[in-house]
Design a protein around this motif. Structure first.
Motif, PDB file in Angstrom:
ATOM      1  N   TYR A  93      37.595 -57.937  47.121  1.00  0.00           N
ATOM      2  CA  TYR A  93      37.682 -57.811  45.663  1.00  0.00           C
ATOM      3  C   TYR A  93      38.365 -56.502  45.300  1.00  0.00           C
ATOM      4  N   ARG A  94      39.065 -56.514  44.150  1.00  0.00           N
ATOM      5  CA  ARG A  94      39.592 -55.240  43.634  1.00  0.00           C
ATOM      6  C   ARG A  94      38.516 -54.635  42.729  1.00  0.00           C
ATOM      7  N   THR A  95      37.468 -54.154  43.349  1.00  0.00           N
ATOM      8  CA  THR A  95      36.311 -53.675  42.599  1.00  0.00           C
ATOM      9  C   THR A  95      36.629 -52.384  41.840  1.00  0.00           C
ATOM     10  N   GLN A  96      36.177 -52.314  40.607  1.00  0.00           N
ATOM     11  CA  GLN A  96      36.356 -51.101  39.799  1.00  0.00           C
ATOM     12  C   GLN A  96      35.393 -50.032  40.333  1.00  0.00           C
ATOM     13  N   PRO A  97      35.746 -48.761  40.174  1.00  0.00           N
ATOM     14  CA  PRO A  97      34.938 -47.698  40.806  1.00  0.00           C
ATOM     15  C   PRO A  97      33.681 -47.310  40.022  1.00  0.00           C
ATOM     16  N   ILE A  98      32.993 -48.279  39.477  1.00  0.00           N
ATOM     17  CA  ILE A  98      31.713 -47.993  38.818  1.00  0.00           C
ATOM     18  C   ILE A  98      30.689 -49.017  39.305  1.00  0.00           C
ATOM     19  N   ALA A  99      29.420 -48.622  39.271  1.00  0.00           N
ATOM     20  CA  ALA A  99      28.331 -49.533  39.649  1.00  0.00           C
ATOM     21  C   ALA A  99      27.503 -49.795  38.400  1.00  0.00           C
ATOM     22  N   LEU A 100      27.349 -51.054  38.042  1.00  0.00           N
ATOM     23  CA  LEU A 100      26.565 -51.374  36.843  1.00  0.00           C
ATOM     24  C   LEU A 100      25.100 -51.564  37.230  1.00  0.00           C
ATOM     25  N   VAL A 101      24.222 -50.976  36.423  1.00  0.00           N
ATOM     26  CA  VAL A 101      22.799 -51.046  36.788  1.00  0.00           C
ATOM     27  C   VAL A 101      21.931 -51.745  35.741  1.00  0.00           C
ATOM     28  N   ARG A 102      22.401 -51.821  34.499  1.00  0.00           N
ATOM     29  CA  ARG A 102      21.533 -52.352  33.453  1.00  0.00           C
ATOM     30  C   ARG A 102      22.391 -52.888  32.315  1.00  0.00           C
ATOM     31  N   GLY A 103      21.872 -53.905  31.643  1.00  0.00           N
ATOM     32  CA  GLY A 103      22.592 -54.440  30.500  1.00  0.00           C
ATOM     33  C   GLY A 103      21.643 -54.886  29.405  1.00  0.00           C
ATOM     34  N   GLU A 104      22.154 -54.865  28.173  1.00  0.00           N
ATOM     35  CA  GLU A 104      21.364 -55.353  27.038  1.00  0.00           C
ATOM     36  C   GLU A 104      22.344 -55.854  25.989  1.00  0.00           C
ATOM     37  N   GLY A 105      22.293 -57.122  25.668  1.00  0.00           N
ATOM     38  CA  GLY A 105      23.247 -57.684  24.704  1.00  0.00           C
ATOM     39  C   GLY A 105      24.665 -57.529  25.217  1.00  0.00           C
ATOM     40  N   THR A 106      25.512 -56.840  24.433  1.00  0.00           N
ATOM     41  CA  THR A 106      26.917 -56.650  24.818  1.00  0.00           C
ATOM     42  C   THR A 106      27.128 -55.327  25.558  1.00  0.00           C
ATOM     43  N   GLN A 107      26.049 -54.578  25.749  1.00  0.00           N
ATOM     44  CA  GLN A 107      26.199 -53.267  26.381  1.00  0.00           C
ATOM     45  C   GLN A 107      25.738 -53.279  27.839  1.00  0.00           C
ATOM     46  N   VAL A 108      26.418 -52.466  28.650  1.00  0.00           N
ATOM     47  CA  VAL A 108      25.961 -52.242  30.024  1.00  0.00           C
ATOM     48  C   VAL A 108      26.026 -50.749  30.322  1.00  0.00           C
ATOM     49  N   TRP A 109      25.224 -50.322  31.291  1.00  0.00           N
ATOM     50  CA  TRP A 109      25.198 -48.920  31.690  1.00  0.00           C
ATOM     51  C   TRP A 109      25.521 -48.820  33.179  1.00  0.00           C
ATOM     52  N   ASP A 110      26.262 -47.766  33.549  1.00  0.00           N
ATOM     53  CA  ASP A 110      26.576 -47.598  34.964  1.00  0.00           C
ATOM     54  C   ASP A 110      25.581 -46.637  35.621  1.00  0.00           C
ATOM     55  N   MET A 144      18.318 -41.733  41.598  1.00  0.00           N
ATOM     56  CA  MET A 144      19.100 -42.978  41.738  1.00  0.00           C
ATOM     57  C   MET A 144      20.522 -42.678  42.220  1.00  0.00           C
ATOM     58  N   ALA A 145      21.095 -43.578  42.994  1.00  0.00           N
ATOM     59  CA  ALA A 145      22.454 -43.382  43.538  1.00  0.00           C
ATOM     60  C   ALA A 145      23.485 -43.321  42.405  1.00  0.00           C
ATOM     61  N   SER A 146      24.541 -42.560  42.606  1.00  0.00           N
ATOM     62  CA  SER A 146      25.600 -42.394  41.595  1.00  0.00           C
ATOM     63  C   SER A 146      26.665 -43.479  41.779  1.00  0.00           C
ATOM     64  N   ASN A 147      27.577 -43.551  40.799  1.00  0.00           N
ATOM     65  CA  ASN A 147      28.727 -44.460  40.925  1.00  0.00           C
ATOM     66  C   ASN A 147      29.491 -44.186  42.216  1.00  0.00           C
ATOM     67  N   ALA A 148      29.796 -42.906  42.438  1.00  0.00           N
ATOM     68  CA  ALA A 148      30.630 -42.536  43.591  1.00  0.00           C
ATOM     69  C   ALA A 148      29.952 -42.919  44.897  1.00  0.00           C
ATOM     70  N   ASP A 149      28.654 -42.632  44.975  1.00  0.00           N
ATOM     71  CA  ASP A 149      27.894 -42.939  46.188  1.00  0.00           C
ATOM     72  C   ASP A 149      27.892 -44.458  46.442  1.00  0.00           C
ATOM     73  N   LEU A 150      27.576 -45.227  45.399  1.00  0.00           N
ATOM     74  CA  LEU A 150      27.494 -46.686  45.579  1.00  0.00           C
ATOM     75  C   LEU A 150      28.855 -47.290  45.907  1.00  0.00           C
ATOM     76  N   PHE A 151      29.883 -46.753  45.274  1.00  0.00           N
ATOM     77  CA  PHE A 151      31.230 -47.274  45.523  1.00  0.00           C
ATOM     78  C   PHE A 151      31.628 -47.030  46.980  1.00  0.00           C
ATOM     79  N   GLN A 152      31.323 -45.833  47.448  1.00  0.00           N
ATOM     80  CA  GLN A 152      31.648 -45.478  48.839  1.00  0.00           C
ATOM     81  C   GLN A 152      30.863 -46.352  49.822  1.00  0.00           C
ATOM     82  N   ARG A 153      29.555 -46.545  49.534  1.00  0.00           N
ATOM     83  CA  ARG A 153      28.735 -47.375  50.428  1.00  0.00           C
ATOM     84  C   ARG A 153      29.220 -48.827  50.414  1.00  0.00           C
TER      85      ARG A 153
END
Ligand code: PLP
Length: 398
Positions: free
Chosen positions: A19-36, A1-10
């Motif tokens: 947008y002033r996008t933060q340098p992370i890509a979110l891929v999944r969430g559950e309740g109050t949690q998310v994973w990059d 799977m693509a990394s944060n850096a790769d997705l941010f660059q693409r």
């Protein structure tokens, strides 16, 4: 799977850089949690900007989406679809006065529809001169031309003129000024029950009731933008219910379908009835998937969740207020329910947000002195306590 850096660059290579996008890509969430994309976990205390109302991947909403996806994804408003009707019934039952619904896809669109409704109502009454919409400095109503014209932040308007005419700006919370401005040319008064993008700013007590009174006296429509504050965010289904006032129309979006795109305009019967065939429309409006999701959100809110929001909001408020005793960098906090702002004493908000992210907490900055928190309404006490201690660390380290 693509990394944060790769997705941010693409993303930087192919997306508009608006947008002033933060340098992370979110891929999944559950309740109050998310994973990059690198597998790092965060506590999500911004929830898609007050949108993920019942938590990421909420099982009830997911079930509603799956079931509806087996039946019908889209039909347009050439036909009736049950999820749209069901949602309209639930929303209008929940409002004392707003008995008709129109669906669209975003907050800005809901506001466009609301402004059109107000203007058209006066035209139908034979009063086409009543065009002036009274709006407020520092308000935010969206980025489409009409909503932008009503937005009291020149930085968003500059460079996009000419904007639609007939919008005049007053100081939010100043009833005397409104009393002076309102008159026979006033079409409507349009405001947020609490200004979200201005820094989570509530009006003085009794202000909304005074606006209601003045609108009734002068025959102007009282329009509430509850895009950010509605759907349980402040501890009542609609924020204006804290004040015991009833608007003539209200826009909703953000949390209405838990993160699935949907906007709504609710209006009193007498105003809604001027919107006859041809006056307004939206191809996707009332989409069966989105309205099925929103119906599930309504069931959750009315099935006990709403009561929890006030309590959770109080806990978050106390935890944030306590930070001011720990560091002079925090001045205090404000907000309503689970829409809250941490107030900083120096221009540190962007750095606090970045540091919090590194520590595993997602929040967002409004300007340089306000950090906004809008976690899912399903947030637990433990998550609130964790977020407050991560934020304390972030503020001291920023
Ligand atoms: C009060 C208010 N109105 C309207 C909008 C615009 O909503 P959207 O971005 O869905 O068009 C927002 C978005 O932040 C908002 O906070």
């Amino acid at each position: 799977m693509a990394s944060n850096a790769d997705l941010f660059q693409r993303a930087q290579a192919v997306l508009f850089q608006n947008y002033r996008t933060q340098p992370i890509a979110l891929v999944r969430g559950e309740g109050t949690q998310v994973w990059d994309a690198d597998g790092k976990r965060y506590l999500d205390f911004i929830g898609g900007i007050a949108t993920v109302s019942v938590g990421h991947a909420n099982p009830r909403v997911r079930e509603a989406l799956i079931e509806q996806s087996k039946l019908l994804w889209h039909a347009s408003n050439l036909y009736v679809t049950e999820p749209q009707v069901r949602l309209a019934e639930k929303l209008t039952r929940a409002s004392a006065s707003l008995k008709r619904a129109f669906f669209c896809n975003s907050g800005a669109e809901a506001n466009e529809a609301m402004i059109k409704l107000a203007r058209h109502w006066h035209v139908v009454q034979g009063k086409p001169e009543r065009i002036e919409v009274l709006c407020f400095h520092n308000s935010f109503h969206g980025r489409t031309m009409g909503a932008l014209a009503a937005t009291g932040q020149p930085k968003y308007q500059q460079g996009f003129g000419p904007l639609p005419a007939g919008f005049r700006f007053l100081d939010y919370g100043d009833a005397g000024q409104l009393e002076q401005a309102i008159g026979p040319h006033t079409c409507a008064v349009l405001l947020e029950p609490l200004q979200g993008e201005a820094g989570v700013l509530p009006p003085p007590r009794g202000y909304l009731a005074r606006v209601r009174e003045l609108c009734s006296k002068h025959g102007a429509l009282f329009l509430l933008d509850e895009v950010q504050t509605g759907m349980g965010r402040t501890g009542r289904l609609f924020a204006h219910q804290h004040d015991g006032v009833e608007p003539d129309a209200m826009s909703l979006a953000k949390g209405i379908a838990g993160g699935v795109p949907l906007g709504a305009l609710l209006a009193r019967e007498e105003f809604a009835k001027v919107m006859t065939p041809g006056t307004h429309a939206s191809t996707f409006g009332g989409n069966p998937l989105a309205t099925a999701a929103a119906s599930a959100v309504m069931d959750l809110l009315q099935g006990g969740l709403l009561e929890q929001v006030a309590r959770a909001g109080e806990r978050l408020s106390q935890r944030l207020a306590a930070l001011s005793t720990k560091t002079p960098r925090v001045q205090g906090e404000r907000g309503l329910g689970l829409l809250r702002a941490l107030l900083l004493s120096a221009d540190l908000a962007t750095r606090v947000v970045a540091r919090a992210r590194d520590l595993g907490l997602l929040v967002n900055a409004i300007g340089e002195r306000v950090v906004r928190l809008a976690p899912p309404l399903t947030v637990s006490d433990e998550e609130i306590d964790q977020a407050a201690s991560l934020l304390a660390e972030a503020v001291t380290q920023a």
